[in-house]
Every structure is written in C-alpha cells, then in structure tokens.
Motif scaffolding. Structure first.
Motif, PDB file in Angstrom:
ATOM      1  N   UNK A   1     -36.487  85.804  29.891  1.00 41.58           N
ATOM      2  CA  UNK A   1     -36.783  87.159  30.355  1.00 41.58           C
ATOM      3  C   UNK A   1     -37.928  87.751  29.543  1.00 41.58           C
ATOM      4  N   UNK A   2     -38.561  88.771  30.110  1.00 44.31           N
ATOM      5  CA  UNK A   2     -39.590  89.510  29.387  1.00 44.31           C
ATOM      6  C   UNK A   2     -40.949  88.876  29.444  1.00 44.31           C
ATOM      7  N   UNK A   3     -41.864  89.550  28.807  1.00 44.75           N
ATOM      8  CA  UNK A   3     -43.256  89.104  28.797  1.00 44.75           C
ATOM      9  C   UNK A   3     -43.706  88.677  27.409  1.00 44.75           C
ATOM     10  N   UNK A   4     -42.774  88.317  26.556  1.00 45.85           N
ATOM     11  CA  UNK A   4     -43.097  87.885  25.209  1.00 45.85           C
ATOM     12  C   UNK A   4     -43.625  86.453  25.259  1.00 45.85           C
TER      13      UNK A   4
ATOM     14  N   UNK B   1     -36.588  88.468  35.704  1.00 47.76           N
ATOM     15  CA  UNK B   1     -36.532  89.899  35.414  1.00 47.76           C
ATOM     16  C   UNK B   1     -35.337  90.305  34.548  1.00 47.76           C
ATOM     17  N   UNK B   2     -34.238  89.571  34.617  1.00 43.61           N
ATOM     18  CA  UNK B   2     -33.069  89.845  33.786  1.00 43.61           C
ATOM     19  C   UNK B   2     -32.249  88.553  33.661  1.00 43.61           C
ATOM     20  N   UNK B   3     -31.342  88.489  32.674  1.00 43.75           N
ATOM     21  CA  UNK B   3     -30.572  87.256  32.455  1.00 43.75           C
ATOM     22  C   UNK B   3     -29.729  86.862  33.676  1.00 43.75           C
ATOM     23  N   UNK B   4     -30.026  85.695  34.217  1.00 39.95           N
ATOM     24  CA  UNK B   4     -29.241  85.183  35.333  1.00 39.95           C
ATOM     25  C   UNK B   4     -29.640  85.722  36.692  1.00 39.95           C
ATOM     26  N   UNK B   5     -30.900  86.118  36.869  1.00 36.75           N
ATOM     27  CA  UNK B   5     -31.413  86.629  38.139  1.00 36.75           C
ATOM     28  C   UNK B   5     -31.236  85.570  39.238  1.00 36.75           C
ATOM     29  N   UNK B   6     -30.662  85.965  40.358  1.00 37.09           N
ATOM     30  CA  UNK B   6     -30.292  85.037  41.436  1.00 37.09           C
ATOM     31  C   UNK B   6     -31.480  84.226  41.957  1.00 37.09           C
ATOM     32  N   UNK B   7     -32.605  84.877  42.245  1.00 35.27           N
ATOM     33  CA  UNK B   7     -33.772  84.149  42.770  1.00 35.27           C
ATOM     34  C   UNK B   7     -34.318  83.166  41.746  1.00 35.27           C
ATOM     35  N   UNK B   8     -34.265  83.547  40.484  1.00 32.87           N
ATOM     36  CA  UNK B   8     -34.736  82.655  39.426  1.00 32.87           C
ATOM     37  C   UNK B   8     -33.811  81.443  39.307  1.00 32.87           C
ATOM     38  N   UNK B   9     -32.514  81.658  39.420  1.00 30.35           N
ATOM     39  CA  UNK B   9     -31.564  80.548  39.389  1.00 30.35           C
ATOM     40  C   UNK B   9     -31.810  79.605  40.563  1.00 30.35           C
ATOM     41  N   UNK B  10     -32.137  80.171  41.707  1.00 33.61           N
ATOM     42  CA  UNK B  10     -32.437  79.366  42.883  1.00 33.61           C
ATOM     43  C   UNK B  10     -33.706  78.532  42.671  1.00 33.61           C
ATOM     44  N   UNK B  11     -34.757  79.152  42.129  1.00 30.02           N
ATOM     45  CA  UNK B  11     -36.008  78.424  41.867  1.00 30.02           C
ATOM     46  C   UNK B  11     -35.783  77.277  40.889  1.00 30.02           C
ATOM     47  N   UNK B  12     -34.891  77.481  39.938  1.00 32.76           N
ATOM     48  CA  UNK B  12     -34.615  76.460  38.928  1.00 32.76           C
ATOM     49  C   UNK B  12     -33.632  75.403  39.421  1.00 32.76           C
TER      50      UNK B  12
ATOM     51  N   UNK C   1     -26.439  89.571  26.439  1.00 31.38           N
ATOM     52  CA  UNK C   1     -27.310  88.888  27.402  1.00 31.38           C
ATOM     53  C   UNK C   1     -26.747  87.531  27.794  1.00 31.38           C
ATOM     54  N   UNK C   2     -26.170  86.828  26.815  1.00 30.27           N
ATOM     55  CA  UNK C   2     -25.577  85.523  27.113  1.00 30.27           C
ATOM     56  C   UNK C   2     -24.416  85.675  28.088  1.00 30.27           C
ATOM     57  N   UNK C   3     -23.540  86.623  27.840  1.00 28.56           N
ATOM     58  CA  UNK C   3     -22.369  86.819  28.711  1.00 28.56           C
ATOM     59  C   UNK C   3     -22.805  87.284  30.099  1.00 28.56           C
ATOM     60  N   UNK C   4     -23.798  88.183  30.180  1.00 23.02           N
ATOM     61  CA  UNK C   4     -24.312  88.614  31.486  1.00 23.02           C
ATOM     62  C   UNK C   4     -24.891  87.433  32.258  1.00 23.02           C
ATOM     63  N   UNK C   5     -25.652  86.593  31.576  1.00 24.45           N
ATOM     64  CA  UNK C   5     -26.235  85.425  32.241  1.00 24.45           C
ATOM     65  C   UNK C   5     -25.150  84.459  32.710  1.00 24.45           C
ATOM     66  N   UNK C   6     -24.119  84.245  31.886  1.00 22.41           N
ATOM     67  CA  UNK C   6     -23.011  83.362  32.281  1.00 22.41           C
ATOM     68  C   UNK C   6     -22.313  83.921  33.518  1.00 22.41           C
ATOM     69  N   UNK C   7     -22.086  85.221  33.538  1.00 19.22           N
ATOM     70  CA  UNK C   7     -21.459  85.853  34.712  1.00 19.22           C
ATOM     71  C   UNK C   7     -22.305  85.633  35.962  1.00 19.22           C
ATOM     72  N   UNK C   8     -23.612  85.823  35.852  1.00 19.79           N
ATOM     73  CA  UNK C   8     -24.505  85.656  36.999  1.00 19.79           C
ATOM     74  C   UNK C   8     -24.589  84.203  37.440  1.00 19.79           C
TER      75      UNK C   8
END
Length: 179
Positions: free
Chosen positions: A69-72, A90-101, A118-125
């Motif tokens: 995530x982010x622009x770092x 855009x955020x941890x576990x974003x659906x479209x990003x998971x699909x692209x990957x 962030x880890x728990x949010x991504x795991x949930x997503x």
C-alpha cells in the motif's frame, strides 16, 4: 558493409522491441491487468520481512508477487516494480488488487504489514475474497503482539507467526538455563 549491417540489425532489434512491448501491453489489457502466474507466493505488505523473503524467492527463482500500500517507492520497491513483481494497492487486501495478483491461484499468501491492524485487515479481506474458492491457498500472518494472535486466526489466517514472541520465549529459555 559493416556499418550497413550494424544499422540493419539495430533497426530490426528496435522494431522487435517495439513489437514485443506493444504485444505485452495488449495481452496485459486483455487479461485485465492480472499477472500471469499460478501456484505462486503472494506477499502482502513489504517491510523488512518482505524484503528478506523476496530476496530469497528471487535467488531461488520462485514465482512471487508483492502487494503493498501507499506511494513509499524506495529503491527496493522500484526494483520490484521494474521486474513486474509489485502491485500497489489502495488499502490492505483490496479486492481488485487480490484479483490482479491471482490470489485464488496462489499456493500461499503471506500477510506481513508493519502493524497488526493492517495485517488483520488484510487477512480478513483475503479470507472474504477466497470464501468461494475450493482450493484455497494457505494464509500465513505475521503478528507482533501476542494478544493479536487469536484475532488473526479469527480473521482467517491458517498460520500465525509472532517472531517477537518467539524470540522473547527463546531468550527466557536461554536465561533460565543459565541460572
């Protein structure tokens, strides 16, 4: 004659490069931006642990993709992006990003953010994204605090690793052996 041959081969090489680049873009758009891997490793979050793992995967020629995530964009992330091994989300576990990957076609998903939240949010997503998948990849979560281990499991992680807790236990075992 030599200059003519050099000019001819340079021109052919340049046209081949342009054709290859254009074909890559067309296939990328046809595939809706999805990577062309399966049975790969997905690293979600790129911190120190992600850097170590990605270096090892590159050395062993293991297929992997990093979602962050982010622009770092530090040097390590730029190198991964150039090698088409990084997708910015855009955020941890974003659906479209998971699909692209192609997370549903991965063999393992390693969630490794710098904060437990962030880890728990991504795991949930990821768990929500994979709920209808019949051959789900294993989801591994790296957690900092012992209190959050159960939360990560509840969120859907198959395996939870807490390196700081493991190190503290090892130090305590070592200390007790010295007494």
């Amino acid at each position: 004659i030599t200059i003519g041959l050099l000019m001819f081969t340079s021109g052919i090489t340049f046209v081949g490069y342009l054709f290859s680049t254009k074909l890559h873009k067309i296939l990328f758009n046809i595939n809706k931006g999805k990577i062309s891997m399966n049975n790969h490793i997905v690293l979600i979050g790129f911190g120190i642990m992600g850097k170590i793992l990605s270096d090892r995967y590159q050395k062993s020629n293991t297929d992997f993709i990093v979602l962050d995530v982010g622009n770092n964009m530090d040097t390590d992330r730029e190198i991964l992006r150039e090698k088409e091994r990084l997708i910015i989300s855009p955020y941890p576990g974003h659906k479209d990003t998971l699909s692209k990957a192609r997370v549903n076609e991965a063999k393992i998903v390693i969630v490794n953010f710098e904060t437990d939240a962030d880890t728990i949010l991504a795991v949930m997503n990821v768990s929500e994204y994979l709920k209808d998948c019949k051959d789900k990849p294993k989801v591994l979560a790296r957690i900092y605090y012992e209190d959050n281990i159960s939360k990560a499991k509840l969120a859907g992680a198959d395996v939870v690793i807490a390196p700081h807790v493991m190190v503290a236990e090892e130090i305590e075992n070592w200390r007790s052996k010295l007494q």
